[in-house]
Design a protein around this motif. Sequence first.
Motif, PDB file in Angstrom:
ATOM      1  N   SER A 268       1.039  -1.059   0.221  1.00 52.51           N
ATOM      2  CA  SER A 268       0.203   0.312  -0.278  1.00 52.51           C
ATOM      3  C   SER A 268       0.974   1.196  -0.052  1.00 52.51           C
ATOM      4  N   LEU A 269       2.038   0.830   0.675  1.00 52.39           N
ATOM      5  CA  LEU A 269       2.991   1.958   0.954  1.00 52.39           C
ATOM      6  C   LEU A 269       3.159   2.467  -0.496  1.00 52.39           C
ATOM      7  N   LYS A 270       3.861   1.757  -1.179  1.00 53.76           N
ATOM      8  CA  LYS A 270       4.242   1.597  -2.539  1.00 53.76           C
ATOM      9  C   LYS A 270       3.255   2.566  -3.726  1.00 53.76           C
ATOM     10  N   GLN A 271       1.848   1.713  -3.486  1.00 55.26           N
ATOM     11  CA  GLN A 271       1.091   2.527  -4.963  1.00 55.26           C
ATOM     12  C   GLN A 271       0.403   4.246  -4.474  1.00 55.26           C
ATOM     13  N   LYS A 272       0.373   3.827  -3.094  1.00 51.76           N
ATOM     14  CA  LYS A 272      -0.474   5.358  -2.657  1.00 51.76           C
ATOM     15  C   LYS A 272       0.323   6.414  -2.485  1.00 51.76           C
ATOM     16  N   VAL A 273       1.548   6.480  -1.855  1.00 45.52           N
ATOM     17  CA  VAL A 273       2.795   7.004  -1.311  1.00 45.52           C
ATOM     18  C   VAL A 273       3.971   7.204  -2.144  1.00 45.52           C
ATOM     19  N   VAL A 274       4.716   6.215  -1.943  1.00 45.79           N
ATOM     20  CA  VAL A 274       6.366   6.009  -2.625  1.00 45.79           C
ATOM     21  C   VAL A 274       5.747   6.196  -4.743  1.00 45.79           C
ATOM     22  N   ASP A 275       5.014   5.802  -4.869  1.00 44.34           N
ATOM     23  CA  ASP A 275       5.041   6.329  -6.604  1.00 44.34           C
ATOM     24  C   ASP A 275       3.445   7.718  -6.803  1.00 44.34           C
ATOM     25  N   ALA A 276       3.334   7.802  -6.030  1.00 46.15           N
ATOM     26  CA  ALA A 276       2.507   8.621  -5.804  1.00 46.15           C
ATOM     27  C   ALA A 276       2.562  10.088  -6.787  1.00 46.15           C
ATOM     28  N   PRO A 277       2.239  10.377  -7.680  1.00 47.45           N
ATOM     29  CA  PRO A 277       2.775  11.063  -8.665  1.00 47.45           C
ATOM     30  C   PRO A 277       2.462  13.108  -8.036  1.00 47.45           C
ATOM     31  N   GLU A 278       0.808  13.374  -7.091  1.00 47.27           N
ATOM     32  CA  GLU A 278       0.730  14.386  -6.268  1.00 47.27           C
ATOM     33  C   GLU A 278       2.267  14.764  -5.371  1.00 47.27           C
ATOM     34  N   ILE A 279       2.349  13.209  -4.709  1.00 44.40           N
ATOM     35  CA  ILE A 279       3.885  13.500  -3.557  1.00 44.40           C
ATOM     36  C   ILE A 279       5.574  13.579  -4.565  1.00 44.40           C
ATOM     37  N   LEU A 280       5.401  12.893  -5.453  1.00 44.11           N
ATOM     38  CA  LEU A 280       6.912  13.189  -5.766  1.00 44.11           C
ATOM     39  C   LEU A 280       6.299  14.860  -6.452  1.00 44.11           C
ATOM     40  N   THR A 281       5.705  15.554  -6.547  1.00 39.52           N
ATOM     41  CA  THR A 281       5.915  16.603  -7.241  1.00 39.52           C
ATOM     42  C   THR A 281       6.262  17.687  -6.354  1.00 39.52           C
ATOM     43  N   VAL A 282       6.000  17.039  -4.604  1.00 35.35           N
ATOM     44  CA  VAL A 282       6.469  18.193  -3.028  1.00 35.35           C
ATOM     45  C   VAL A 282       7.002  17.561  -2.156  1.00 35.35           C
ATOM     46  N   ILE A 283       7.252  16.420  -2.361  1.00 38.10           N
ATOM     47  CA  ILE A 283       8.407  15.447  -1.365  1.00 38.10           C
ATOM     48  C   ILE A 283       9.398  15.686  -1.234  1.00 38.10           C
ATOM     49  N   GLY A 284       9.948  16.795  -2.466  1.00 34.96           N
ATOM     50  CA  GLY A 284      11.040  17.220  -2.490  1.00 34.96           C
ATOM     51  C   GLY A 284      11.400  18.191  -1.741  1.00 34.96           C
ATOM     52  N   LYS A 285      10.307  19.211  -1.865  1.00 31.55           N
ATOM     53  CA  LYS A 285      10.303  20.490  -1.090  1.00 31.55           C
ATOM     54  C   LYS A 285      10.403  20.452   0.800  1.00 31.55           C
ATOM     55  N   VAL A 286      10.128  19.634   0.853  1.00 30.38           N
ATOM     56  CA  VAL A 286      10.335  19.484   2.255  1.00 30.38           C
ATOM     57  C   VAL A 286      12.138  18.265   3.209  1.00 30.38           C
ATOM     58  N   PRO A 287      12.872  19.411   4.098  1.00 34.38           N
ATOM     59  CA  PRO A 287      13.609  18.808   3.635  1.00 34.38           C
ATOM     60  C   PRO A 287      14.071  17.368   4.579  1.00 34.38           C
ATOM     61  N   HIS A 288      14.898  16.314   4.136  1.00 33.96           N
ATOM     62  CA  HIS A 288      14.793  14.661   4.503  1.00 33.96           C
ATOM     63  C   HIS A 288      13.904  14.401   4.254  1.00 33.96           C
TER      64      HIS A 288
END
Length: 387
Positions: A233-253
């Motif tokens: 579920s983590l892979k499907q909903k979070v790790v590969d989620a395009p909405e998260i991928l676009t933003v996650i780099g802006k939050v340190p670590h």
Amino acid sequence: MDAQDGTQQSQQLILANNVFLLKHPDVPDIEKVRLKDEVLNSVKSNDMTPYYETLVADKVVELDQSLLDSMRAKNEDEIKKLDEKIADAEENLGESEVREAHLAKSLYYIQIGSKEKALEQLKVTESKTVAVGQKMDLVFYTLQIGLFYMDFDLISKSIEKAKNLFEEGGDWERKNRLKVYEGLYCMSTRNFKKAANLFLDSISTFTTYELFTYDTFIFYTVLTSIISLDRVSLKQKVVDAPEILTVIGKVPHLSEFLNSLYDCQYKSFFLAFAGLTEQIKLDRYLHPHFRFYMREIRTVVYSQFLESYKSVTIEAMAKAFGVTVEFIDLELSRFIAAGKLHCKIDKVAGVLETNRPDAKNALYQATIKQGDFLLNRIQKLSRVIDL
């Protein structure tokens, strides 16, 4: 509050966060000087007499009697004007104008930090409101008051009220906004699993900028998901989620934290986790659960590592995590004693042996235990009846 429109965070919630940081023991003194100025500027600009009195009582700021008298005079003058508008609307205008006049008074009480009067006035406004959507907006104002004061009882009741209103009707935009409010409430009351599900449902429809930015929303979503979801579920909903991928780099670590866990790079995970701890500790909603979250995330990562082995040396595990053997030994002994990890330590051989419980066997044991309990209750009941 002032953020039902646009994409700006509520000034009241920004103020509440600054006051939280001002009281926090881990915030440097030089930073507290800046925070104190921001808090006072916000209080002065909104003439927050009742809230200023609370801050003085809590010894967050020093009493300035002339400032207090000045703000109180402005409050009395503004409330008098608002009462005159309400009286004029009731005499000369229609029902919608009367409602708008009452709403203006409610918002003013919210602005100045008068909690009880704001809630009372919102009830009056609700009595003048017919449309379900407008009633929902009043509930959102109440929820923001609850979050400002961290009044979980008020938040819980308001969420239930909102759900009941949705049974009468209501648009999807407001329903999606309520999910974020409820998710934040669940996270603040340590129900991380429900919070994660609500946040994940809202990723593509997020519009609650009055609470926090989208970056912060993704931060909360990742943190709650990691300790709530299984790997698939983590892979499907979070790790590969395009909405998260676009933003996650802006939050340190945060990106390293998520991806190193999924990729089993445990040394990198611990380094990223160390970087995130400060953010979690200084977060107004997560701070009370800091120690709990630290334990839960370590349980997840240790369980994931041990899942791959029937037995493994303590030295190999310590090397994988980039820590000492003594640290891992102490850590695991605590988690094993608490029943969080299913393994045992062979100290002589320096080996960890996993003893994962069989799901079917566990269900069988639980059924037997419940059966015994039921038979005991029936026997006690039969003795009472025989008497």
